[in-house]
Each structure stands twice: as structure tokens, then as C-alpha cells.
Design a protein around this motif. Structure first.
Motif, PDB file in Angstrom:
ATOM      1  N   ILE A   1       0.818  -1.208   0.000  1.00  0.00           N
ATOM      2  CA  ILE A   1       0.000   0.000   0.000  1.00  0.00           C
ATOM      3  C   ILE A   1       0.853   1.261   0.000  1.00  0.00           C
ATOM      4  N   VAL A   2       1.914   1.266   0.799  1.00  0.00           N
ATOM      5  CA  VAL A   2       2.748   2.465   0.880  1.00  0.00           C
ATOM      6  C   VAL A   2       3.421   2.764  -0.456  1.00  0.00           C
ATOM      7  N   ASP A   3       3.686   1.755  -1.262  1.00  0.00           N
ATOM      8  CA  ASP A   3       4.279   1.990  -2.584  1.00  0.00           C
ATOM      9  C   ASP A   3       3.294   2.654  -3.534  1.00  0.00           C
ATOM     10  N   MET A   4       2.009   2.512  -3.280  1.00  0.00           N
ATOM     11  CA  MET A   4       1.003   3.104  -4.156  1.00  0.00           C
ATOM     12  C   MET A   4       0.587   4.498  -3.722  1.00  0.00           C
ATOM     13  N   VAL A   5       0.560   4.764  -2.410  1.00  0.00           N
ATOM     14  CA  VAL A   5       0.018   6.035  -1.932  1.00  0.00           C
ATOM     15  C   VAL A   5       1.053   6.927  -1.258  1.00  0.00           C
ATOM     16  N   GLY A   6       2.211   6.384  -0.922  1.00  0.00           N
ATOM     17  CA  GLY A   6       3.171   7.164  -0.153  1.00  0.00           C
ATOM     18  C   GLY A   6       2.804   7.156   1.323  1.00  0.00           C
ATOM     19  N   LYS A   7       3.719   7.644   2.153  1.00  0.00           N
ATOM     20  CA  LYS A   7       3.519   7.555   3.599  1.00  0.00           C
ATOM     21  C   LYS A   7       2.450   8.513   4.121  1.00  0.00           C
ATOM     22  N   GLU A   8       2.311   9.672   3.470  1.00  0.00           N
ATOM     23  CA  GLU A   8       1.393  10.675   4.009  1.00  0.00           C
ATOM     24  C   GLU A   8      -0.060  10.216   3.955  1.00  0.00           C
ATOM     25  N   ASP A   9      -0.436   9.478   2.929  1.00  0.00           N
ATOM     26  CA  ASP A   9      -1.829   9.038   2.769  1.00  0.00           C
ATOM     27  C   ASP A   9      -2.042   7.590   3.183  1.00  0.00           C
ATOM     28  N   LEU A  10      -1.075   7.019   3.902  1.00  0.00           N
ATOM     29  CA  LEU A  10      -1.157   5.604   4.231  1.00  0.00           C
ATOM     30  C   LEU A  10      -2.310   5.287   5.168  1.00  0.00           C
ATOM     31  N   MET A  11      -2.531   6.144   6.182  1.00  0.00           N
ATOM     32  CA  MET A  11      -3.603   5.863   7.137  1.00  0.00           C
ATOM     33  C   MET A  11      -4.969   5.931   6.468  1.00  0.00           C
ATOM     34  N   ASN A  12      -5.159   6.916   5.573  1.00  0.00           N
ATOM     35  CA  ASN A  12      -6.427   6.995   4.863  1.00  0.00           C
ATOM     36  C   ASN A  12      -6.617   5.788   3.956  1.00  0.00           C
ATOM     37  N   ALA A  13      -5.528   5.295   3.381  1.00  0.00           N
ATOM     38  CA  ALA A  13      -5.620   4.120   2.521  1.00  0.00           C
ATOM     39  C   ALA A  13      -6.082   2.898   3.303  1.00  0.00           C
ATOM     40  N   ILE A  14      -5.600   2.729   4.539  1.00  0.00           N
ATOM     41  CA  ILE A  14      -6.054   1.590   5.331  1.00  0.00           C
ATOM     42  C   ILE A  14      -7.522   1.710   5.670  1.00  0.00           C
ATOM     43  N   ALA A  15      -7.980   2.924   5.962  1.00  0.00           N
ATOM     44  CA  ALA A  15      -9.400   3.114   6.255  1.00  0.00           C
ATOM     45  C   ALA A  15     -10.255   2.786   5.035  1.00  0.00           C
ATOM     46  N   LEU A  16      -9.822   3.239   3.861  1.00  0.00           N
ATOM     47  CA  LEU A  16     -10.576   2.941   2.640  1.00  0.00           C
ATOM     48  C   LEU A  16     -10.505   1.459   2.296  1.00  0.00           C
ATOM     49  N   ASN A  17      -9.353   0.834   2.541  1.00  0.00           N
ATOM     50  CA  ASN A  17      -9.264  -0.611   2.337  1.00  0.00           C
ATOM     51  C   ASN A  17     -10.238  -1.348   3.244  1.00  0.00           C
ATOM     52  N   SER A  18     -10.324  -0.901   4.496  1.00  0.00           N
ATOM     53  CA  SER A  18     -11.247  -1.530   5.431  1.00  0.00           C
ATOM     54  C   SER A  18     -12.696  -1.300   5.012  1.00  0.00           C
ATOM     55  N   ALA A  19     -12.997  -0.095   4.522  1.00  0.00           N
ATOM     56  CA  ALA A  19     -14.353   0.180   4.044  1.00  0.00           C
ATOM     57  C   ALA A  19     -14.692  -0.713   2.866  1.00  0.00           C
ATOM     58  N   MET A  20     -13.727  -0.864   1.939  1.00  0.00           N
ATOM     59  CA  MET A  20     -13.928  -1.736   0.786  1.00  0.00           C
ATOM     60  C   MET A  20     -14.128  -3.183   1.222  1.00  0.00           C
ATOM     61  N   PHE A  21     -13.278  -3.641   2.116  1.00  0.00           N
ATOM     62  CA  PHE A  21     -13.346  -5.020   2.592  1.00  0.00           C
ATOM     63  C   PHE A  21     -14.701  -5.304   3.229  1.00  0.00           C
ATOM     64  N   ASN A  22     -15.169  -4.370   4.042  1.00  0.00           N
ATOM     65  CA  ASN A  22     -16.392  -4.619   4.782  1.00  0.00           C
ATOM     66  C   ASN A  22     -17.642  -4.259   3.996  1.00  0.00           C
TER      67      ASN A  22
END
Length: 432
Positions: A132-153
Motif C-alpha cells: 500500500i505504501v508503494d502506491m500512496v506514499g507515507k502521508e496518505d497511508l492511514m487513509n488508505a487503510i481506512a478505505l481498504n477496510s471500508a472496501m473489505f467490509n
């Protein structure tokens, strides 16, 4: 770069948009297979213990090999690695579908395929999270996990509901076949993604030495140790839905496959609400209370399921469990990733995978054995109660022994582990 609201900022990255969309389609199919597989085992055997054994076989490879998978993730290009694991998962889904459609499926077939699924997921899970960090960079990593969790659920809501309808009308084979087709979306997305997720410079250490470095880092960092311990407790005692919920639906509520699917959808709805809550929050590292409070709520709700006898109330409690679980697991994941140094990310996430999903064999046998011997209500009560007691004991240990102002130890051969990454995390949920 496309503009998105603050809560969706990770989607401004083209590669992450492709990956997120492909995973959304694929995970709907994955949840359909999860529901279909649980129902198939109950149809073939009628045994909660044998249903729990399938979970044991599916997650034993992660228990045994996740540390090796983390080291491999730190060594190989992640995009190509994930492309291979997703292709293998597609093939396994088609094989199970063919066996069911032919009318020749037996319990041992499901057991063997569940084991192979576990082997592939052992490599896939840390690779996906570290990518994930390779796709979004470190600054947007936390938001990416939240969106991944939203997608998953979100997929967890749609998949079980659709699977329940399909299984009730056409049997379990279509659920497995559609899951196989759904992998085409993520495979196409991975082929279009530009980021490769290349590994860092190779050092002279052997793979066993690299695993040892990751373990020493976790053992010497008190916050990491506490978070992993909390995750271990909740994973073993509470997060055993594929064992407890189908039996609860059938034996306590008198439901068939449709009712089971709706209960799982209620669980997923709560998790989706929790993920959206996370996406709307700020970027800072979550406080320890954000880890502990949802763990306590999840454990208490699980114990409370023992007293539930109505479908609507069961769905409401499962909603609360899904909501609190995603807050807990995503906060654990975020804390680990913002604490760990860059060069140990794959190995730290393999430890996350080990204590979150790798202990599923232990949890599945625990839940299956108690449920078969004493009933599903006792299974819920024992799991939730033991989780509550264990969490309180860990908090007492933390208050007594947590360091005050002590510098975090440096990992071998790299940047100081006490230097935090910008906020971020991984999926925050256990794959079904």
C-alpha cells in the motif's frame, strides 16, 4: 492528480484507485465463497467441530509460515508477487466450484482446498499490506487503510447477502464459481498498476537472520508487544465468526442459508461503519485508548450473544461487533506501521498476520470444541469472557511495566525504530 474529499484522499493516487476497485470486486466473491464453504461443510457433516477444523486447516499455514512470508515480502517485487497469489486463489475457487457442480465433493476435498488456500493467503496478506505504501506514499497511508477496510467490509455486506440468496435457490456451486470470476478484476488491476513495490537493497543476512531481526524488534518494543498481545487474545477468543455464526443461525434462530447470510451482512455493515469512521478521522497515530476501548466492547458484545434469541437483536449485536472489531484491528495495524521502521515493514506485518489470522486454527478449534460440547451460547460466553479477562490482565501488565521516556531500541542495520513513520496501516481485517 485527481481531487477527492479529505476522507477519500488516498484515491487521488491512480495505482491505489485501480487496486482498490479490483479488490472490491474480488472481495465480494471471496465473502460469497466464505459463506458457501461454511454452509457446504455443515451440509456435508452437520458438525460444528468439523466446521472449526476447516478454519484450522485454512489458517495453519499462516501460523507456521507467516514469518517466512514476511521476509519474502521484504525481498521480492510486491506487485508481481501479489499477481501470482491472486491467480492461484482464482484457480482454487474454480476447482471447488467444479467439484460441487459434479456432485462429487466430499469433506476431504474442502479440507485440502482450504489448506491450499491458507498457503497462498500466507504470502498474499503481508505482501498486500506492505504494498500500500508503494502506491500512496507515507502521508496518505492511514487513509488508505481506512478505505481498504471500508472496501473489505462493504464486500462483507454484499457478499454474504448475495451468497445466502444463491445458496438457498441454486446451491453452493455458483458462489464458488462467481468468486473465481471475481479475481479477474484484481488481476487486471494489478497488470495496469505502475508501482512495482521493489524491495530495498539486499543485505548479506540469511532469511532466518532477517526473521530474527524482526522478532527481536517486536520483543524489545513494549508498545508493539502490547498491541500484538491484545490482537492475539481477541483473535483467539472472539473472531471466530465462521464457526459460531452459522451454528447460531441454524440451532438458535432456526434460520437457513438466507438468514445466515443476513447475519454475516449485519456484521459487515458494522465493520463498514467503523471503517468509514476511521476514514473521517485525522492522520495522527491512534491513542492507546483507541485500541483498548473497541477491544473491550467487542469482547463484551460477544459474551452478550449468549443471551440473544431473536433475529433482529442478533443482527444488532453483530453490527456492534463488526463496528468495534474494525476500530480495534485497524488501530492495531496503524499503530504497528507508524511505529515500525521502513526496512522491517514486511516482517512487522507478517507478525500482525500471524497473531491476527495465523492463530485462527487455535481459535477455530476452541470455538468448535466448546460449541459442539456445550452449545453455541456457551461458546460465545466463554470466548467473550476470556477475552475480557485477558485484556484487563494485559492492561494491568502495561501499567506496571510500560517504560516512561525510554528510547525505543534501534533495529539491526537500519534507522532507529523509535523514529515513527507517517500514519498508516494495512487492511485491518481478517480475510475470510
Amino acid at each position: 492528480m485527481m481531487r477527492f474529499p479529505a476522507g477519500l484522499r488516498a484515491l487521488r493516487h491512480r495505482d491505489f484507485r485501480l487496486f482498490w476497485t479490483g479488490q472490491l470486486v474480488s472481495l465480494v466473491g471471496t465473502w460469497m465463497q466464505s459463506v458457501g464453504q461454511s454452509w457446504l461443510v455443515l451440509e456435508l457433516t452437520g458438525s460444528p467441530l468439523k466446521l472449526g477444523l476447516i478454519g484450522t486447516l485454512q489458517f495453519t499455514p499462516m501460523l507456521l509460515f507467516s514469518l517466512f512470508a514476511g521476509a519474502i515480502t521484504d525481498r521480492l517485487p510486491k506487485r508481481r508477487l501479489i499477481l501470482r497469489t491472486q491467480t492461484a486463489l482464482m484457480v482454487l475457487a474454480f476447482v471447488l466450484s467444479a467439484l460441487v457442480w459434479s456432485g462429487r465433493v466430499q469433506y476431504w476435498h474442502v479440507a485440502v482446498l482450504a489448506t491450499l488456500l491458507g498457503v497462498v493467503n500466507t504470502v498474499d496478506m503481508p505482501a498486500r499490506q506492505a504494498f500500500i505504501v508503494d502506491m500512496v506514499g507515507k502521508e496518505d497511508l492511514m487513509n488508505a487503510i481506512a478505505l481498504n477496510s471500508a472496501m473489505f467490509n462493504g464486500a462483507r455486506i454484499v457478499g454474504p447477502a448475495v451468497a445466502g440468496l444463491l445458496v438457498a435457490r441454486y446451491g453452493v456451486a455458483p458462489a464458488f464459481f462467481l468468486n473465481g470470476l471475481s479475481f479477474l478484476a484484481v488481476i487486471a488491476a494489478l497488470r495496469a498498476i505502475r508501482a512495482e513495490g521493489l524491495p530495498g537493497p539486499r543485505r548479506s543476512e540469511s532469511i532466518l537472520e532477517e526473521i530474527g531481526a524482526g522478532l527481536r524488534y517486536a520483543l524489545r518494543t513494549p508498545l508493539v508487544g502490547l498491541v500484538l498481545s491484545l490482537l492475539l487474545v481477541v483473535s483467539v477468543f472472539v473472531i471466530n465468526y465462521n464457526v459460531t455464526v452459522p451454528v447460531f443461525a441454524r440451532d438458535v434462530l432456526g434460520q437457513e442459508a438466507e438468514g445466515f447470510g443476513l447475519l454475516m451482512a449485519a456484521l459487515g455493515s458494522g465493520a463498514l461503519a467503523g471503517a468509514l469512521t476511521l476514514a473521517a478521522l485525522g492522520r495522527s497515530r491512534p491513542p492507546l485508548a483507541a485500541v483498548v476501548a473497541p477491544a473491550l466492547l467487542l469482547s463484551a458484545a460477544a459474551a452478550g450473544m449468549a443471551a440473544v434469541r431473536q433475529f433482529g437483536l442478533a443482527a444488532a449485536v453483530l453490527f456492534v461487533m463488526g463496528y468495534s472489531q474494525i476500530l480495534f484491528t485497524a488501530s492495531c495495524n496503524t499503530t504497528l506501521q507508524v511505529t515500525a521502521p521502513d526496512e522491517l515493514r514486511g516482517r512487522v506485518m507478517s507478525l500482525y498476520a500471524l497473531v491476527f489470522a495465523g492463530v485462527t486454527p487455535i481459535g477455530a478449534l476452541f470455538a468448535g470444541s466448546i460449541t459442539e460440547a456445550f452449545g453455541v451460547a456457551t461458546g460465545f460466553l466463554a470466548g467473550g469472557g476470556l477475552s475480557l479477562v485477558s485484556i484487563l490482565a494485559l492492561l494491568a501488565w502495561w501499567r506496571a511495566r510500560a517504560p516512561r521516556g525510554r528510547p525505543t531500541p534501534r533495529p539491526e542495520g537500519g534507522r532507529g525504530a523509535g523514529t515513527p513513520l507517517p500514519p498508516g496501516a494495512g487492511d485491518g481485517d481478517r480475510a475470510p
